[in-house]
Scaffold this motif. Structure first.
Motif, PDB file in Angstrom:
ATOM      1  N   LYS A  97       1.591 -32.650 -54.573  1.00  0.00           N
ATOM      2  CA  LYS A  97       0.598 -33.428 -55.314  1.00  0.00           C
ATOM      3  C   LYS A  97      -0.290 -32.456 -56.097  1.00  0.00           C
ATOM      4  CE  LYS A  97       0.541 -36.932 -51.722  1.00  0.00           C
ATOM      5  NZ  LYS A  97       1.470 -36.176 -50.864  1.00  0.00           N
TER       6      LYS A  97
ATOM      7  N   ILE B 180      -1.859 -40.887 -56.617  1.00  0.00           N
ATOM      8  CA  ILE B 180      -1.286 -39.558 -56.823  1.00  0.00           C
ATOM      9  C   ILE B 180      -1.453 -39.181 -58.283  1.00  0.00           C
ATOM     10  CG2 ILE B 180       0.821 -38.181 -56.773  1.00  0.00           C
ATOM     11  CD1 ILE B 180       1.781 -39.881 -54.459  1.00  0.00           C
TER      12      ILE B 180
ATOM     13  N   THR C  76       5.590 -39.939 -49.146  1.00  0.00           N
ATOM     14  CA  THR C  76       4.606 -39.308 -50.031  1.00  0.00           C
ATOM     15  C   THR C  76       3.975 -38.078 -49.388  1.00  0.00           C
ATOM     16  OG1 THR C  76       2.840 -40.768 -49.214  1.00  0.00           O
ATOM     17  CG2 THR C  76       4.075 -41.492 -51.162  1.00  0.00           C
TER      18      THR C  76
END
Length: 577
Positions: free
Chosen positions: A450, A275, A445
């Protein structure tokens, strides 16, 4: 003669309450008639039990909601201010507002699939604004006429009930309506309890039809919108998401790009498992003079093995199996083949982490379709020289850093930026750059933002706060790199990033549920109906009630590609007829 207002408080109050009961009764009848819009907008249940439940819950639920307006609003006001004219005016306004809200809610339900609610205020306001913009005169004319008709009905019903109150009190016809409505109320609830225990889909699928009525789980809604097999409703508790209807044929390129000028500009996609941090992207921004589109709310919510499909095909993961069976090639690659543009894929790094292996497998499953050869390198020592980076023929070149390769990833970007800043003589434009992470090993996640970076040299520097996703890349490149004016909805669920001007819902499927994003939060709904919410602003999980409207918006986004295809087929059939 003694006026009504001079009568003792108790007599005035009893007479007003008696009147308000009859006035509410007339409004119950009106509300039931108007609410038939909900019933006719849905397909009729298949079984006799489902049909019986539909009728009983419709009549009793609407009657109950209307009666609650009397109990919670009108009755307390009557106790406090038992004045005839005041109460009659207030009652007419209250029930006029209720009937107008009922019509507005029915309109929203027929268009969006859910009812008035705060969590989906943005799509609702967008819908209303679109209606006004398309034909503002008709919208306001219809609104005014409906308001006048409903208000006139309220005044007539109020006046009739007041003048004929003694006659109405002597009649018995009302009990033949009220008693069945009360019976229907209890009967429909008992049927629903039984259906919920036995997973009787024909009953449970009606949970969202009426206002202020939502199911306790997401299972029924996912089945209703074609994400699960209705026949396998009981046995499918652990089965993956899949369309119950056939997926449309992916479109073929038919020469819509009118500009045949040979391109000298390339696209470099630099992608990593890790990430990306804001600090990493800031370094690149500082070295880029023009065309930096900072995607501050970028989404990559797919599992590792399916994220590459989202990127190249611009569609949710649920379409992957069907499109692979069709041997479909992304429209971007079809156009590149027509224009004789190069493609290359370079995988950098050796990592035995399970998530990374799955990610590579997911990419390699696309290789034979999209890339003629795949280059695997242990490090970037052979890539960072200017001569090497300048040697790539115009086309799409993907560099994937798998595993824990942050140092090599940043080193390669430094080399690439140096080459871009030293513009080559045979290049009319600097190359387009796409820098992002890809794939998620956990649900947590997949629910987070992101950041990513898109460099379009012909554009101005800009921070894009609207939601963006990997699915936007293909439409953006087709428009801004290949200069093709092809409607994005014909081949993808994405949007040209430069044209984003409204907040939107973005959703994707995973093996065990769906992930939905709006501007404030993300949400994961598994196929058993469990909700997990994540605050985008707080960047942390939150405890929240199941947001069914947001889930429905997510399903609409997922089905966007197949839906527009169905609409085209309907238009063709209408033209033939």
């Amino acid at each position: 003669m003694v006026s009504f207002e001079s009568k003792p408080y108790s007599k005035r109050l009893l007479q007003l309450i008696s009147w308000s009961h009859w006035f509410t009764f007339f409004n119950i009848i009106a509300a039931i008639l108007l609410s038939s819009i909900y019933v006719f907008s849905e397909a009729m249940p298949d079984t006799l039990l489902g049909q019986t439940y539909l009728v009983t819950t419709w009549l009793s639920h609407i009657a109950f909601l209307t009666f609650m307006s009397f109990v919670l609003i009108l009755f307390p006001i009557t106790l406090l201010f038992p004045r005839t004219r005041f109460i009659r005016v207030v009652a007419s306004i209250i029930f006029s507002a209720q009937l107008l809200l009922l019509l507005l809610d029915a309109f929203i339900y027929t268009r969006l699939g859910y009812h008035l609610n705060i969590s989906s205020s943005a799509p609702i306001l967008d819908l209303i604004n679109n209606e006004i913009q398309q034909n503002s005169r008709a919208f306001w004319f219809v609104s005014l006429v409906l308001t006048m008709v409903i208000l006139s009905f309220e005044l007539i019903a109020s006046n009739y009930a007041w003048k004929h109150l003694k006659e109405l009190q002597k009649t018995i016809f009302a009990r033949f309506i009220v008693i069945p409505l009360v019976s229907f109320f209890f009967f429909s609830h008992i049927i629903h309890i039984w259906a919920d225990a036995n997973l009787e889909y024909d009953v449970l699928r009606q949970d969202t039809v009426l206002p202020l009525s939502y199911p306790s789980t997401a299972k029924t809604l996912l089945t209703k919108y074609g994400m699960f097999d209705q026949v396998d409703y009981i046995a499918r508790r652990t089965s993956p998401l899949a369309f119950t209807d056939a997926v449309p044929q992916y479109p073929l390129y038919q020469g819509q790009c009118l500009n045949d000028t040979k391109l000298k500009q390339s696209v470099f996609m630099v992608i990593t498992d890790q990430i990306l941090q804001t600090q990493q992207l800031d370094k690149i921004k500082q070295r880029t003079k023009q065309g930096v589109l900072s995607l501050d709310n970028h989404i990559d919510n797919a599992s590792p093995k399916e994220a590459w499909f989202n990127l190249f095909y611009s569609l949710p993961s649920i379409y992957q199996k069907a499109l692979f069976e069709q041997q479909a090639q992304p429209l971007l690659f079809q156009i590149m083949a027509q224009k004789d543009l190069a493609t290359s894929l370079t995988i950098v790094g050796e990592d035995h982490n399970e998530a990374s292996v799955i990610n590579t497998d997911g990419l390699l499953s696309l290789t034979h379709k999209l890339f003629p050869t795949v280059t695997k390198l242990a490090d970037i020592s052979s890539l960072i020289f200017a001569d090497k980076l300048n040697s790539y023929a115009p086309g799409l070149h993907v560099f994937y850093f798998k595993g824990n390769n942050s140092y090599q990833f940043e080193l390669f970007l430094d080399a690439l930026m140096s080459v871009q800043n030293n513009q080559r003589g045979d290049k009319q434009l600097k190359d387009i750059l796409w820098i992002s992470s890809i794939g998620n090993s956990t649900t947590e996640t997949s629910l987070s933002i992101k950041p990513a970076l898109l460099v379009l040299p012909a554009s101005k520097n800009k921070s894009i706060n609207k939601l963006t996703s990997h699915m936007d890349m293909q439409p953006t490149l087709i428009k801004n790199w290949l200069n093709c004016d092809i409607k994005a909805t014909s081949y993808s669920n994405g949007t040209d990033i430069k044209k984003l001007n409204n907040d939107r819902i973005i959703a994707n499927t995973m093996d065990n549920g769906i992930v939905v994003f709006n501007k404030d939060k993300s949400m994961f709904v598994d196929q058993n109906g469990n909700f997990q919410s994540y605050s985008i602003q707080l960047a942390a999980p939150i405890t929240a009630k199941p947001d069914f409207p947001l889930m429905i918006d997510g399903v609409h986004f997922i089905k966007q590609f197949s839906k527009q295809f169905d609409e085209q087929v309907d238009k063709q059939l209408n033209n033939v007829q």
